[in-house]
Design a protein around this motif. Sequence first.
Motif, PDB file in Angstrom:
ATOM      1  N   MET A   1       0.728  -1.201   0.058  1.00 18.73           N
ATOM      2  CA  MET A   1      -0.018   0.062  -0.027  1.00 18.73           C
ATOM      3  C   MET A   1       0.798   1.303  -0.013  1.00 18.73           C
ATOM      4  O   MET A   1       0.562   2.257  -0.527  1.00 18.73           O
TER       5      MET A   1
ATOM      6  N   HIS B   1     -10.002   6.022  -5.507  1.00 16.71           N
ATOM      7  CA  HIS B   1     -11.461   5.248  -5.780  1.00 16.71           C
ATOM      8  C   HIS B   1     -11.997   5.599  -6.900  1.00 16.71           C
ATOM      9  O   HIS B   1     -12.530   4.810  -7.417  1.00 16.71           O
TER      10      HIS B   1
ATOM     11  N   ALA C   1      -7.193  -3.801  -7.662  1.00 16.52           N
ATOM     12  CA  ALA C   1      -7.260  -4.430  -6.372  1.00 16.52           C
ATOM     13  C   ALA C   1      -6.260  -3.558  -5.367  1.00 16.52           C
ATOM     14  O   ALA C   1      -6.781  -3.004  -4.413  1.00 16.52           O
ATOM     15  N   ASP C   2      -5.238  -3.124  -5.934  1.00 17.96           N
ATOM     16  CA  ASP C   2      -4.284  -2.619  -5.165  1.00 17.96           C
ATOM     17  C   ASP C   2      -4.489  -1.046  -5.017  1.00 17.96           C
ATOM     18  O   ASP C   2      -4.263  -0.563  -4.081  1.00 17.96           O
TER      19      ASP C   2
ATOM     20  N   ILE D   1      -7.689   0.045  -4.851  1.00 20.06           N
ATOM     21  CA  ILE D   1      -8.841   0.067  -3.914  1.00 20.06           C
ATOM     22  C   ILE D   1      -8.270  -0.139  -2.596  1.00 20.06           C
ATOM     23  O   ILE D   1      -8.512   0.490  -1.521  1.00 20.06           O
ATOM     24  N   LEU D   2      -7.280  -0.967  -2.370  1.00 21.56           N
ATOM     25  CA  LEU D   2      -6.798  -1.422  -0.995  1.00 21.56           C
ATOM     26  C   LEU D   2      -5.737  -0.087  -0.430  1.00 21.56           C
ATOM     27  O   LEU D   2      -5.970   0.349   0.617  1.00 21.56           O
TER      28      LEU D   2
ATOM     29  N   ASP E   1      -8.504   2.481   0.533  1.00 23.11           N
ATOM     30  CA  ASP E   1      -8.893   1.964   2.124  1.00 23.11           C
ATOM     31  C   ASP E   1      -7.874   2.249   3.067  1.00 23.11           C
ATOM     32  O   ASP E   1      -8.379   2.989   4.066  1.00 23.11           O
ATOM     33  N   ALA E   2      -6.867   2.048   2.829  1.00 27.55           N
ATOM     34  CA  ALA E   2      -5.722   2.226   3.676  1.00 27.55           C
ATOM     35  C   ALA E   2      -5.446   3.945   4.103  1.00 27.55           C
ATOM     36  O   ALA E   2      -5.329   4.394   5.156  1.00 27.55           O
TER      37      ALA E   2
END
Lengths: 370, 370
Positions: A60, A124, A147-148, A150-151, A154-155
């Motif tokens: 991340m 996002h 995916a990365d 989005i993650l 989120d982080a």
Amino acid sequence: MTESITEPKTGLATESATGMPAVPEQRPGDGHEATTLLERARVAVDPALRAAIGSLPGPMRRVALYHFGWEQADGTPAGGGSGKAIRPALVLAAASALGGPMARAAAVRAAAAVELVHNFTLLHDDVMDRDATRRHRPTAWAVFGDADAILAGDALQALALRLLAEDPHPAASAAAARLADCVIELCAGQHADTAMEQRGPDEVTLAETLAMAEAKTGALLGCACAIGALYADAGDADVAALDAFGREAGLAFQLIDDVIGIWGDPRRTGKPVGADLAARKKSLPVVAALTSGTPEAAELAAVYATPHDEEDDLEEIALAVERAGGRDWAQTQAADRMARAMQEVARAVPDPEAAGGLLALAEFVTRRTT
Amino acid sequence: MTESITEPKTGLATESATGMPAVPEQRPGDGHEATTLLERARVAVDPALRAAIGSLPGPMRRVALYHFGWEQADGTPAGGGSGKAIRPALVLAAASALGGPMARAAAVRAAAAVELVHNFTLLHDDVMDRDATRRHRPTAWAVFGDADAILAGDALQALALRLLAEDPHPAASAAAARLADCVIELCAGQHADTAMEQRGPDEVTLAETLAMAEAKTGALLGCACAIGALYADAGDADVAALDAFGREAGLAFQLIDDVIGIWGDPRRTGKPVGADLAARKKSLPVVAALTSGTPEAAELAAVYATPHDEEDDLEEIALAVERAGGRDWAQTQAADRMARAMQEVARAVPDPEAAGGLLALAEFVTRRTT
């Protein structure tokens, strides 16, 4: 909707968006004060921001460092800036206006939190909108995958709220609650934007387009100012006035940005005239034109019902929007919003000198610098 | 990695995962205490959860209500449960074990926050993993699209941290910081899971598979217990012990769940034996087998190098994993993890009666109920 307050522009704004002549010498109100405030905010906030991002686990952290423009995709350092730090500068300017240098210093961590939230939403939004370019580079999802990206987003949200949870300042909890509420409003704005773009040109009202722009662009500018006020121990009325100031300035920005998206910006090289029209974006001037009841409204609706192709004459479409009153409406609205923003800030900060930073930043984001 | 603690199972666990005979009568430790705790947690936490979700703007509220099983996709009420509330029950059991009924009552909002974070990660993981089914229904992205599922997840994370920001309890800030840290660890676990699934069968170590499972499954169970301890005003050592308890129990759960994913669960109807093998999942027993240095390891690596097809004999692959020691290793590890979990809880809560709720929940999630 383009969220380009933080996009690198061609430097110091020396000309208004409406084509007023450039004013080369620097004087109060010409953008010099704003760029100084932005630079000072960047210097104050960057260490907290870099420390927070540096605390992330490897994958991340890598995506975040790339997104902020601090690293290349391969992990080597990048000289690119991470945007203009408008939101952190608003946090610090609001704290300073209402509480002086002590409040400003106390609000640095909160300013970093606001910037983290802004960047989480950018990560996002780019995934959802399939936007492949940001700040003149491939977007994070285009480089690292959905995916990365989005993650990493989120982080960054978690990091933002952790910064406030760990902040011993008495305003930190109220700031965190406000920032969390703002995230929810930003999500609602992004949803409305996506949903409206999927509807037909005659199925969108001006009121909902304005509401979407307020949620998507105004909310976080308002939240930044309100959080600054909270760190100055301001009362509810002043916090609300600062929130309204930021929201109105944000809407003014969006209106001007939408005008530039159609008629171009003489200060920007490379931004083609009519870019938003080619993308069939239901920006504010377009929706104003579409809902004007003029003959050009029907013409425009017919154009918008089919995708852009080579037969499109973008200048002609821009002229239709203008004839339907979309340009005048947007410019009048922007001026009106800026006037309201000024009123709100005057209510909370009667001393013009104390309010100067906020006003300079508002003028800067709307590029009304002459 | 399947995160199925909250999946509806076939009811009260009356048989161990290893095929021990069912014990029909209810007695302490047979799961009855756990189901009572889960039901009480659900009753205590649901109002806060429903109020929080009810405060969301329409589009995100709709996705969240669907995801939680409270509404159908068309907005009509649904009778389905929102999962087993394991994490809220752990928050409340930890608070109760260390601080009695007052602490338990004070921790209800925090328990709701933990459940919101869990569901935010489920929404996003399903998008990333393209999982189309959860709790026997189409996943949120399959019904509402990726964008709305991502936005609903973002909003649930914000709601969780807002609940804590608005909580006047002195432990709320520490709980929020811990929950935010946990989100970051969950993201790292999800990244590791995705990355490992994309690697070859001989490119994954057992240590990193265990670390991934701890981040993805253990971290939030540990965080739930630690937050409960914080609301009981526990000292750092006890908070750390409760966190370790939850992590070890979470790993034990994952190990047992992985065993079931290969050899099936006699209590579950419809779960085919070998499901994880058909999906070529690098679950813990499989990685243990792959890294065992046995002849079966090479055989298994060859099988895993090509996708599942009709010529696959899943029972034969399961036998290879077993012969390579994967099953024994997983069961021994699970027992070892549960023993460590018991030690940790005994350290923080020496009174077995006070610790009873936590132990019952740990036994329940690992289905070691006989």
